[in-house]
Enzyme design. Structure first.
Site, PDB file in Angstrom:
ATOM      1  N   HIS A 228      -6.172  62.287  88.903  1.00  0.00           N
ATOM      2  CA  HIS A 228      -4.885  62.530  89.548  1.00  0.00           C
ATOM      3  C   HIS A 228      -3.958  63.163  88.512  1.00  0.00           C
ATOM      4  O   HIS A 228      -4.232  63.138  87.316  1.00  0.00           O
ATOM      5  CB  HIS A 228      -4.283  61.236  90.109  1.00  0.00           C
ATOM      6  CG  HIS A 228      -3.954  60.212  89.062  1.00  0.00           C
ATOM      7  ND1 HIS A 228      -2.956  60.360  88.131  1.00  0.00           N
ATOM      8  CD2 HIS A 228      -4.508  58.995  88.794  1.00  0.00           C
ATOM      9  CE1 HIS A 228      -2.886  59.308  87.348  1.00  0.00           C
ATOM     10  NE2 HIS A 228      -3.829  58.461  87.725  1.00  0.00           N
ATOM     11  N   ASP A 354     -17.572  43.488  91.528  1.00  0.00           N
ATOM     12  CA  ASP A 354     -18.081  42.876  90.295  1.00  0.00           C
ATOM     13  C   ASP A 354     -17.233  41.653  89.919  1.00  0.00           C
ATOM     14  O   ASP A 354     -16.019  41.748  89.727  1.00  0.00           O
ATOM     15  CB  ASP A 354     -18.045  43.918  89.171  1.00  0.00           C
ATOM     16  CG  ASP A 354     -18.829  43.473  87.959  1.00  0.00           C
ATOM     17  OD1 ASP A 354     -18.292  42.655  87.190  1.00  0.00           O
ATOM     18  OD2 ASP A 354     -19.965  43.940  87.788  1.00  0.00           O
ATOM     19  N   SER A 369      -7.685  54.870  85.915  1.00  0.00           N
ATOM     20  CA  SER A 369      -7.825  56.150  86.614  1.00  0.00           C
ATOM     21  C   SER A 369      -8.709  57.100  85.820  1.00  0.00           C
ATOM     22  O   SER A 369      -8.500  57.305  84.626  1.00  0.00           O
ATOM     23  CB  SER A 369      -6.449  56.803  86.803  1.00  0.00           C
ATOM     24  OG  SER A 369      -5.637  56.020  87.613  1.00  0.00           O
TER      25      SER A 369
END
Length: 410
Positions: A228, A354, A369
């Protein structure tokens, strides 16, 4: 009795019509162009198989070699009842392409192209407070100052110096916003401290933070990260850059994500541990050239990429670091895929499954990210966003969008 049969027949006809309508809409919404790698054995079109059935007939011509792009193409026509054409598609079989997945934490520092206006301030003068001259002259939040009196500026210190050197002379300030450029006349005001002049602006010329490396191509020394854009925290605008660097980083602590408040990876990096130059800051991440060795990873070799039509809903893994610079593999589940024809950082919805990652971070946190998403041994995408009210879930981007922005042809 006749009325009853008529009612049943009408209801049955409506069901059949709705079924045909839904099926037709579903087919029409399929992409016009599909790409799969030469090694792929599966095409995923929103979980629909491309095959003949009672409603549709699939016709295709022989495979043709496109020498310009070095790929085979197959033209496909889908016909209602084998008669009425409803969709034409092109299937392109491209050579398998490989890159090295990341997962390493990186420090990011960028210098902006121009000086970003993020706020205004009144000025304390000899005669009391005076409203910001920049505001009254027509400068807006989100404007970028690129020139003053014909001189290009990129640093806040340059802006301050020019203002004080010109004292109370009118400044011709060139600003740009949404690709539109204009000249604004602003007259500085002398502050309460004599010989100091201001125009009443809060500005920014650079930013820094920690993120995650997504991939690098060791043949061309190209990298991609974040998935992003880097945006300004005040204006939320994508920051145009004049230069930037990435550095090897270490995660020193984790703020766990909870409902309503995203967590965060806190890291540190040294300017002496530079590993690359940032050349682009785009809606799908940051890109540039690797010029030094990156920290070790689980994968020190290139793996194939998965194009969006090869990715499926189901189990996958992410590569990320939540302690130091050690990269580990964690389990996730791809909940939903979105068929896309142009780059978008919200290509898929993912959920962290997880137990270790959930215990330590609560799921997806800021700084994660860019963490690569691996499915069936292929690089499928990268983590991009977290759901604020559901920190174990978030968005991911298709890797093909990041490769496209990086300028990699495959």
């Amino acid at each position: 009795m006749k009325s009853k049969y008529l009612s049943i027949l009408t209801s049955f006809s409506i069901v059949i019509a709705l079924t045909f309508f839904a099926a037709t809409i579903n087919v029409i919404s399929l992409p016009d162009d599909i790409k799969i790698s030469g090694s792929s054995t599966q095409i995923n079109l929103r979980n629909n198989s491309l095959k003949n059935n009672l409603i549709y007939k699939i016709d295709s011509n022989s495979s043709e070699k496109n020498s310009k792009f070095k790929k085979d193409t197959l033209n496909i026509s889908i016909k209602l009842f084998g008669i009425i054409p409803v969709k034409k598609m092109t299937l392109s079989i491209v050579p398998e392409f490989k890159v090295i997945p990341g997962g390493q934490p990186i420090g990011v520092k960028i210098n902006m192209d121009g000086i970003l206006v993020v706020g205004f301030s009144d000025i304390d003068t000899q005669n009391g407070w005076k409203q910001s001259p920049a505001l009254t002259s027509g400068i807006n939040i989100g404007d970028r100052i690129i020139e003053i009196n014909g001189v290009k500026v990129n640093r806040c210190s340059e802006l301050s110096s020019i203002i004080n050197n010109n004292k109370d002379s009118v400044l011709k300030i060139k600003v740009i916003n949404s690709e539109k450029t204009r000249i604004v006349d602003v007259k500085p005001v002398e502050t309460k401290n004599k010989n100091e002049y201001k125009i009443g602006l809060w500005v920014r010329d650079s930013t820094a933070g920690v993120g995650t490396l997504t991939f690098y191509d060791d043949k061309n020394n190209i990298f991609g990260a974040l998935g992003h854009p880097i945006s300004d925290v005040d204006t939320m605008l994508i920051l145009p850059i004049s230069s930037g660097k990435i550095y090897n980083a270490k995660i020193v602590s984790v703020e766990q994500g909870v409902r309503g408040r995203p967590g965060e990876l806190r890291g540190t990096f040294s300017m002496e541990d530079e590993i690359g130059d940032i050349e682009k800051n785009t809606s799908t991440g940051i890109y540039g050239k690797i010029n030094s060795r990156v920290s070790k990873n689980i994968y020190n070799y290139a793996i194939p990429i998965a194009l969006q039509n090869e990715i499926k809903e189901g189990p996958a893994k992410i590569l990320t670091s939540i302690d130091g610079n050690e990269v580990k593999e964690y389990s996730i589940y791809i909940e939903k895929l979105t068929q896309q024809s142009k780059p978008n950082s919200k290509s898929m919805i993912i959920r962290v499954t997880d137990s270790e990652l959930l215990r330590k971070t609560g799921g997806i946190v800021q700084g994660m990210s860019g963490s690569p998403i691996i499915q069936d041994g292929k690089l499928a995408g990268a983590v991009t966003h977290v759901f604020v009210n559901k920190p174990d879930m978030g968005y991911g981007i298709y890797i093909e969008w990041m490769l496209k922005e990086a300028g990699i042809n495959f």
